[in-house]
Design a protein around this motif. Structure first.
Motif, short mmCIF file in Angstrom:
data_model
loop_
_atom_site.label_atom_id
_atom_site.label_comp_id
_atom_site.label_asym_id
_atom_site.label_seq_id
_atom_site.Cartn_x
_atom_site.Cartn_y
_atom_site.Cartn_z
N ARG A 31 0.75 -1.31 0.10
CA ARG A 31 0.08 -0.10 -0.04
C ARG A 31 0.77 1.38 0.00
O ARG A 31 0.68 2.20 -0.76
CB ARG A 31 -0.92 0.05 1.21
CG ARG A 31 -1.93 1.06 1.16
CD ARG A 31 -2.64 1.54 2.56
NE ARG A 31 -1.59 1.64 3.66
CZ ARG A 31 -0.70 2.83 3.87
NH1 ARG A 31 -0.72 3.65 3.20
NH2 ARG A 31 0.24 2.75 4.98
N LYS A 32 2.02 1.43 0.85
CA LYS A 32 2.79 2.49 0.80
C LYS A 32 3.37 2.64 -0.57
O LYS A 32 3.48 3.80 -0.86
CB LYS A 32 4.09 2.26 1.80
CG LYS A 32 3.38 2.40 3.11
CD LYS A 32 4.54 2.34 4.27
CE LYS A 32 4.27 2.05 5.54
NZ LYS A 32 5.55 1.43 6.44
N THR A 33 3.81 1.75 -1.25
CA THR A 33 4.14 1.75 -2.72
C THR A 33 3.25 2.29 -3.54
O THR A 33 3.38 3.21 -4.31
CB THR A 33 4.86 0.63 -3.27
OG1 THR A 33 5.96 0.15 -2.41
CG2 THR A 33 5.45 0.77 -4.38
N TYR A 34 2.05 1.65 -3.31
CA TYR A 34 0.76 2.16 -4.26
C TYR A 34 0.64 3.89 -3.93
O TYR A 34 0.60 4.46 -4.93
CB TYR A 34 -0.24 1.29 -4.02
CG TYR A 34 -1.60 1.97 -4.63
CD1 TYR A 34 -1.75 1.52 -5.79
CD2 TYR A 34 -2.49 2.63 -4.09
CE1 TYR A 34 -3.00 2.03 -6.50
CE2 TYR A 34 -3.73 2.83 -4.37
CZ TYR A 34 -3.94 2.54 -5.84
OH TYR A 34 -5.02 2.90 -6.39
N ASP A 35 0.66 4.09 -2.79
CA ASP A 35 0.21 5.41 -2.41
C ASP A 35 1.27 6.49 -2.99
O ASP A 35 0.95 7.51 -3.58
CB ASP A 35 0.12 5.61 -0.83
CG ASP A 35 -1.35 4.99 -0.49
OD1 ASP A 35 -2.06 4.70 -0.98
OD2 ASP A 35 -1.08 5.12 1.16
N TRP A 36 2.34 5.94 -3.01
CA TRP A 36 3.53 6.95 -3.63
C TRP A 36 3.41 7.12 -5.20
O TRP A 36 3.24 8.05 -5.51
CB TRP A 36 4.93 6.33 -3.29
CG TRP A 36 6.10 7.49 -3.82
CD1 TRP A 36 6.49 8.43 -3.17
CD2 TRP A 36 6.76 7.28 -5.07
NE1 TRP A 36 7.30 9.01 -4.01
CE2 TRP A 36 7.42 8.18 -5.09
CE3 TRP A 36 6.67 6.24 -6.07
CZ2 TRP A 36 8.39 8.46 -6.34
CZ3 TRP A 36 7.31 6.30 -7.13
CH2 TRP A 36 8.17 7.50 -7.41
N VAL A 37 3.21 5.98 -5.81
CA VAL A 37 2.78 5.86 -7.20
C VAL A 37 1.87 6.77 -7.40
O VAL A 37 2.00 7.51 -8.40
CB VAL A 37 2.75 4.48 -7.53
CG1 VAL A 37 2.10 4.56 -9.16
CG2 VAL A 37 4.09 3.51 -7.48
N MET A 38 0.82 6.74 -6.66
CA MET A 38 -0.60 7.58 -7.23
C MET A 38 -0.24 9.18 -6.79
O MET A 38 -1.11 9.85 -7.27
CB MET A 38 -1.64 6.89 -6.42
CG MET A 38 -2.01 5.63 -6.61
SD MET A 38 -2.34 5.53 -8.55
CE MET A 38 -3.65 6.38 -8.87
#
Length: 178
Positions: A53-60
């Motif tokens: 989720r942290k990676t996803y949040d950063w990507v977004m």
């Protein structure tokens, strides 16, 4: 079980995937025009992506649309959330998810971070391929790609490439005999 689980990730020269406070600005290194570091060839080999989720949040925070929206995508999170198109928010055991996905037919499975997810999959020896691009910067601290303790793994070098901007990419395959 022909599907491989493949990590494709960038790290600083001292092994961090993010600096202090999750800062990933070191990834913005100047790249040669038109160079994708093998990404398009790699992404053609996969049909599923898993990321924390942290990676996803950063990507977004970097894009308007999730770049892997065309793939079957799983975001590992503790929060329950409704699917968004091909994106599933998964709150179960990531190792169980990978085992289920591997049992299905399809292309390879792309693990796009973060460190906790990679650590969990390493502990169960579920990662087959590591494609690691080294960015020529020393961060000094942050989120390490590989944490200790972790299982010993013997790897075979498939290729090593370098570019004039100082980036180096290594592809390792996990030896099955270990």
């Amino acid at each position: 079980m022909n599907r491989k689980v493949m990590v494709y990730i960038a790290v600083s020269a001292d092994g961090f995937i993010a600096g202090p406070d999750g800062d990933m600005s070191f990834l913005d290194i100047q790249t040669p025009e038109g160079e994708d570091f093998g990404y398009h060839a790699f992404i053609a080999e996969v049909d599923t992506v898993i990321l924390g989720r942290k990676t996803y949040d950063w990507v977004m925070t970097q894009v308007d649309t999730f770049p892997h929206a065309h793939l079957e995508s799983y975001i590992i999170t503790s929060a329950q959330k409704e699917p968004e198109g091909n994106i599933r928010f998964y709150s179960g055991d990531p190792c169980a998810l990978v085992r289920t996905l591997r049992s299905r037919s399809g292309k390879n499975i792309f693990v796009d971070g973060g460190a906790q997810l990679i650590q969990a999959l390493r502990e169960e020896q579920l990662i087959d391929t590591y494609i690691i691009t080294i960015i020529p910067v020393l961060l000094g601290s942050g989120t390490a790609l590989f944490r200790s303790p972790g299982p010993a793994e013997e790897l075979s070098l498939h290729y090593a490439r370098s570019w004039p901007n100082g980036m180096t990419q290594l592809r390792y395959e996990r030896n099955r005999s270990v």
